[in-house]
Design a protein around this motif. Structure first.
Motif, PDB file in Angstrom:
ATOM      1  N   GLY A 119       0.709  -1.145  -0.227  1.00 43.68           N
ATOM      2  CA  GLY A 119      -0.045   0.037   0.055  1.00 43.68           C
ATOM      3  C   GLY A 119       0.665   1.274  -0.009  1.00 43.68           C
ATOM      4  N   VAL A 120       2.163   1.145  -0.207  1.00 45.39           N
ATOM      5  CA  VAL A 120       2.792   2.430  -0.075  1.00 45.39           C
ATOM      6  C   VAL A 120       2.857   2.913  -1.539  1.00 45.39           C
ATOM      7  CG1 VAL A 120       5.207   3.316   0.319  1.00 45.39           C
ATOM      8  CG2 VAL A 120       4.360   1.657   2.006  1.00 45.39           C
ATOM      9  N   GLN A 121       2.724   4.352  -1.711  1.00 43.36           N
ATOM     10  CA  GLN A 121       2.568   4.910  -2.807  1.00 43.36           C
ATOM     11  C   GLN A 121       4.148   4.725  -3.581  1.00 43.36           C
ATOM     12  OE1 GLN A 121       1.505   8.873  -2.878  1.00 43.36           O
ATOM     13  NE2 GLN A 121      -0.246   8.438  -1.753  1.00 43.36           N
ATOM     14  N   ILE A 122       4.154   4.697  -4.898  1.00 42.21           N
ATOM     15  CA  ILE A 122       5.404   4.179  -5.619  1.00 42.21           C
ATOM     16  C   ILE A 122       6.758   5.308  -5.268  1.00 42.21           C
ATOM     17  CG2 ILE A 122       6.403   4.091  -7.847  1.00 42.21           C
ATOM     18  CD1 ILE A 122       3.988   2.481  -8.847  1.00 42.21           C
ATOM     19  N   ARG A 123       6.377   6.404  -5.257  1.00 43.09           N
ATOM     20  CA  ARG A 123       7.318   7.359  -5.158  1.00 43.09           C
ATOM     21  C   ARG A 123       7.859   7.289  -3.699  1.00 43.09           C
ATOM     22  NH1 ARG A 123       3.744  12.980  -4.688  1.00 43.09           N
ATOM     23  NH2 ARG A 123       2.306  12.277  -3.119  1.00 43.09           N
ATOM     24  N   TRP A 124       7.133   6.945  -2.606  1.00 44.06           N
ATOM     25  CA  TRP A 124       7.612   6.534  -1.274  1.00 44.06           C
ATOM     26  C   TRP A 124       8.446   5.385  -1.294  1.00 44.06           C
ATOM     27  CZ3 TRP A 124       8.019  10.613   2.099  1.00 44.06           C
ATOM     28  CH2 TRP A 124       7.455  11.549   1.851  1.00 44.06           C
ATOM     29  N   ALA A 125       7.890   4.481  -2.183  1.00 46.27           N
ATOM     30  CA  ALA A 125       8.616   2.885  -2.218  1.00 46.27           C
ATOM     31  C   ALA A 125       9.962   3.106  -2.569  1.00 46.27           C
ATOM     32  CB  ALA A 125       7.606   1.875  -3.031  1.00 46.27           C
ATOM     33  N   VAL A 126      10.144   4.171  -3.632  1.00 46.66           N
ATOM     34  CA  VAL A 126      11.251   4.291  -4.340  1.00 46.66           C
ATOM     35  C   VAL A 126      12.173   5.193  -3.165  1.00 46.66           C
ATOM     36  CG1 VAL A 126      12.614   5.708  -6.061  1.00 46.66           C
ATOM     37  CG2 VAL A 126      10.560   4.394  -6.519  1.00 46.66           C
ATOM     38  N   LEU A 127      11.687   6.080  -2.656  1.00 46.37           N
ATOM     39  CA  LEU A 127      12.511   6.646  -1.726  1.00 46.37           C
ATOM     40  C   LEU A 127      13.007   5.652  -0.554  1.00 46.37           C
ATOM     41  CD1 LEU A 127      13.933   9.272  -0.203  1.00 46.37           C
ATOM     42  CD2 LEU A 127      11.547   9.628   0.742  1.00 46.37           C
ATOM     43  N   ILE A 128      12.032   4.881   0.071  1.00 47.97           N
ATOM     44  CA  ILE A 128      12.351   3.882   1.268  1.00 47.97           C
ATOM     45  C   ILE A 128      13.395   2.836   0.699  1.00 47.97           C
ATOM     46  CG2 ILE A 128      11.362   2.232   2.818  1.00 47.97           C
ATOM     47  CD1 ILE A 128       8.564   4.124   2.706  1.00 47.97           C
ATOM     48  N   LEU A 329       3.737  -2.334   7.702  1.00 44.36           N
ATOM     49  CA  LEU A 329       3.303  -1.538   8.653  1.00 44.36           C
ATOM     50  C   LEU A 329       2.939   0.036   8.301  1.00 44.36           C
ATOM     51  CD1 LEU A 329       5.926  -2.349  11.599  1.00 44.36           C
ATOM     52  CD2 LEU A 329       3.763  -3.288  11.288  1.00 44.36           C
ATOM     53  N   LEU A 330       3.846   0.324   7.158  1.00 50.67           N
ATOM     54  CA  LEU A 330       3.507   1.768   7.080  1.00 50.67           C
ATOM     55  C   LEU A 330       2.336   2.460   6.667  1.00 50.67           C
ATOM     56  CD1 LEU A 330       5.283   4.530   6.703  1.00 50.67           C
ATOM     57  CD2 LEU A 330       5.955   3.810   4.609  1.00 50.67           C
ATOM     58  N   ALA A 331       1.828   1.845   5.639  1.00 50.36           N
ATOM     59  CA  ALA A 331       0.587   2.409   5.006  1.00 50.36           C
ATOM     60  C   ALA A 331      -0.439   2.598   6.245  1.00 50.36           C
ATOM     61  CB  ALA A 331      -0.064   1.506   3.854  1.00 50.36           C
ATOM     62  N   ARG A 332      -0.718   1.746   7.285  1.00 52.36           N
ATOM     63  CA  ARG A 332      -1.660   1.869   8.259  1.00 52.36           C
ATOM     64  C   ARG A 332      -1.005   2.241   9.705  1.00 52.36           C
ATOM     65  NH1 ARG A 332      -2.174  -1.157   4.557  1.00 52.36           N
ATOM     66  NH2 ARG A 332      -0.602  -2.560   5.135  1.00 52.36           N
TER      67      ARG A 332
END
Length: 514
Positions: A119-128, A329-332
């Motif tokens: 559920g993490v948005q792609i741009r945030w998944a790239v950053l993480i 965990l992150l998305a919720r």
């Protein structure tokens, strides 16, 4: 602990996100790693050990040094070293870089896909995911530790999938053959077993206390204990048996290695502050999840965070565990909700994981074939140890001097240069390298402290007449101050010394008056 309806993560979505992330990551690692991934001296002796295994069988004693030649030593990373030697035969350092960078790119692309599926948005998944690569950067060298990064990710992902309800406890049985294979590749299998053991203890404890847990009865508890026991027994299925485990424990328990080897030192001593963003971010997310979500998936990365603070060597394992946990965990989390209230959206509902196109898996094979062809046709290498980092300019003079003195001539070196000399000047015997378990704490302490009397004693005992030192090292200071040695060549990073036959017995330099 399953807190949401059970559902399988499907793996069908357009391939663009994963393909783009893989291509960018592989290009970054391959370009930056063409020299930086070969800065660790272990790459040299891992390849040499692999060659020794392929040509003479598994070693049980040292053959590289003149100080400990014939003393007991086992190749406790023998399987990974054999694979490194085979790749080196196939395509030299280019082949090693292709496989290492591609394997890491695939690993972090898989972690990226889990974040998107969570559920993490792609741009945030790239950053993480990029923070995960950054956190691991200090340990990304061509060596068997890379195998442990992949196998640890597999292990922790299995724990997370079971806890989330996407897999049953029986799937953990697949970890047993993984542990058997891992044992012969790298000692971090102990970390994988300990992680599984902590998860099992937490699951059984929460079930015994009447809370929700992947363990729902005595049969599940026995299954977990059986998997863990089989995994532990599997570590004995190696050519060296229990001696392999004794070697790992000797390395882990050595106060000298922890005190002097920078990679085994703490975050504060190494100054590796690049790990802080992911560490702080993960701690904040875990704290915001609330006690109801303090599961094994949530808590175990915090254990690895503490271990990383004590020994920076654990940074890659923390990074991998953190990325897998953040996918759950992150998305919720409370942190995501707080950011959303301030207009920053991080996540949403779970979604299918982006699939990596088959072409991305085939690309490394094609590039490896090209590297092998270039190597066998005598083309110029594109990767390898950095010329500015290693004293290649001194190799011809060292080789010529060694030939003049006869076969198996001893060469005095700093620890960081020992394997470099053994690799580039075959037939000489080196003073030592960074196989710390071979030498014992007493010898290592004297070597690290570099007292002139220690070097003088070794030179006299073994009649050493060649030396290669790093500029500014304790060995360099001894060679320049003893009066028995003459510098014959140098680079900005190292110096080559000879001790003439008429120089007399080696002696320590006299103390300088203030």
């Amino acid at each position: 602990m399953a807190t949401e309806p059970r559902r399988a993560w499907t793996t069908r979505l357009q391939a663009a996100p994963s393909a783009a992330f893989f291509a960018a990551t592989w290009a970054l690692l391959a370009i930056a790693g063409a020299s930086r991934m070969f800065q660790d001296p272990g790459t040299f002796w891992h390849v040499l050990t692999g060659e020794r295994i392929l040509t003479h069988g598994l070693p049980r004693e040292d053959w590289l040094t003149f100080t400990f030649q014939g003393k007991p030593w086992i190749a406790h990373q023998w399987l990974a070293e054999s694979a490194m030697a085979l790749l080196h035969r196939l395509g030299g350092f280019d082949a090693l870089l292709v496989v290492a960078s591609a394997a890491l790119a695939l690993l972090f692309t898989w972690l990226f896909a889990r974040l998107v599926a969570g559920g993490v948005q792609i741009r945030w998944a790239v950053l993480i995911s990029s923070l995960g690569i950054l956190t691991s950067a200090g340990s990304i060298h061509v060596r068997p530790l890379l195998v442990s990064m992949v196998f640890f990710g597999w292990t922790f992902a299995a724990i997370a999938d079971v806890e989330a309800g996407r897999a049953g406890l029986r799937r953990l049985w697949w970890l047993v053959p993984l542990f058997v294979l891992w044992t012969s590749c790298h000692g971090a299998v102990l970390g994988g077993l300990a992680t599984l053991g902590l998860a099992a203890a937490l699951w059984i404890s929460t079930w015994a206390l009447g809370h929700e847990s992947p363990v729902t009865g005595p049969a599940d508890a026995l299954t977990l204990c059986g998997v863990l026991a089989a995994g532990m027994a599997g570590t004995l299925l190696n050519p060296y048996g229990v001696e392999m485990i004794r070697t790992w424990l000797a390395i882990v328990r050595s106060p000298v290695i922890a005190g002097y080897i920078l990679e085994h030192a703490s975050l504060w001593r190494t100054g590796s502050w690049y790990v802080v963003p992911l560490a702080a971010g993960y701690a904040a997310v875990a704290a915001s999840c609330g006690r109801a979500r303090w599961t094994a998936t949530c808590l175990l990365p915090l254990v690895w965070l503490v271990l990383m603070l004590q020994r920076i060597r654990h940074a890659p394992l923390f990074a991998i565990a953190a990325l897998i946990a953040l996918a759950e965990l992150l998305a919720r989390s409370g942190a995501a909700a707080w950011l959303a209230r301030h207009g920053i959206g991080i996540g949403g509902a779970r979604r299918p994981a982006p699939v990596l196109a088959r072409a991305a898996w085939l690309a490394p094979v094609a590039v490896l074939a090209l590297a092998a062809l270039n190597h066998h046709e005598g083309g110029p290498p594109l990767a390898g140890p950095q010329r500015a980092r290693w004293p290649y300019a001194l190799v011809p003079q060292l080789d010529a001097a060694a030939r003049d003195l006869g076969s198996r001539v001893p060469v005095l070196t700093d620890m960081v240069l020992g394997a470099f000399v053994a690799y580039n000047v075959p037939g000489v015997r080196i003073f030592g390298d960074d196989r710390c378990e071979l030498y014992g704490d007493s010898f290592l302490r004297e070597w690290y402290e570099g007292d002139p009397a220690f070097y003088a004693r070794q030179v006299a005992e073994h009649d050493v007449r060649l030396a290669l030192s790093e500029r500014g090292s304790r060995l360099d200071a001894y060679l320049r101050g003893s009066g028995s040695w003459r510098e014959v060549a140098s680079t900005p990073r190292a110096s080559l010394f000879v001790r003439p036959a008429f120089a007399g017995p080696a002696r320590a330099p006299r103390a300088q008056l203030p």
